[in-house]
Scaffold this active site. Sequence first.
Site, PDB file in Angstrom:
ATOM      1  N   CYS A   4       0.868  -1.208  -0.367  1.00 54.87           N
ATOM      2  CA  CYS A   4       0.314   0.135  -0.343  1.00 54.87           C
ATOM      3  C   CYS A   4       1.481   1.218   0.328  1.00 54.87           C
ATOM      4  CB  CYS A   4      -1.173   0.210   0.906  1.00 54.87           C
ATOM      5  SG  CYS A   4      -1.646   1.618   1.697  1.00 54.87           S
ATOM      6  N   ASN A  87     -14.080   8.612  -1.007  1.00 53.32           N
ATOM      7  CA  ASN A  87     -14.180   8.143  -2.247  1.00 53.32           C
ATOM      8  C   ASN A  87     -13.944   6.386  -2.147  1.00 53.32           C
ATOM      9  OD1 ASN A  87     -14.104  10.491  -4.408  1.00 53.32           O
ATOM     10  ND2 ASN A  87     -12.043   9.612  -4.469  1.00 53.32           N
ATOM     11  N   HIS A  98      -6.932   2.659   0.430  1.00 51.59           N
ATOM     12  CA  HIS A  98      -6.662   2.581   1.398  1.00 51.59           C
ATOM     13  C   HIS A  98      -7.583   3.812   2.394  1.00 51.59           C
ATOM     14  CE1 HIS A  98      -3.219   3.359   5.986  1.00 51.59           C
ATOM     15  NE2 HIS A  98      -4.498   4.738   5.447  1.00 51.59           N
ATOM     16  N   HIS A 100      -9.292   7.230   2.911  1.00 50.79           N
ATOM     17  CA  HIS A 100      -8.751   8.535   2.273  1.00 50.79           C
ATOM     18  C   HIS A 100      -9.136   9.785   2.467  1.00 50.79           C
ATOM     19  CE1 HIS A 100      -8.107   7.165  -1.445  1.00 50.79           C
ATOM     20  NE2 HIS A 100      -8.224   8.315  -2.161  1.00 50.79           N
ATOM     21  N   HIS A 102      -9.882  13.059   1.539  1.00 51.68           N
ATOM     22  CA  HIS A 102      -9.660  14.951   1.049  1.00 51.68           C
ATOM     23  C   HIS A 102     -10.282  16.371   0.802  1.00 51.68           C
ATOM     24  CE1 HIS A 102      -8.156  12.373  -3.116  1.00 51.68           C
ATOM     25  NE2 HIS A 102      -9.505  11.060  -3.178  1.00 51.68           N
TER      26      HIS A 102
END
Length: 114
Positions: A4, A87, A98, A100, A102
């Site tokens: 990753c 997303n 992974h 996350h 934004h």
Amino acid sequence: MEECIFCKIIKGEIPCKKVYEDDKVLGFEDINPKAPVHVLLIPKKHIKSLNDLCEEDSDIISHMMLMVKKVAEKVNIRDNGYRLVVNCGKDGGQEVPHIHFHILGGKPLSWQPA
């Protein structure tokens, strides 16, 4: 998860432009920004996506939500506003497996048609 890219960034194996870091999360500038300010906020624990969250992750996710404001303050977008995007999965636009956030800002943002 060894392969990753975000886990490698957390370990310091891949450099990033850090914006914020504590014991649970890391915030850094996106290398392909979609706005004048585009920060990624990731948990240090590997969680593949929103679909992989479990009850034991509630403290991490709530901490991430609280840190969004702190990051927005640090990059000077809090007062004018910003967008938070998460997303999930390939069709949802998730490119890195992974979870996350934004954090986007620095100009008036509009929606683009799908």
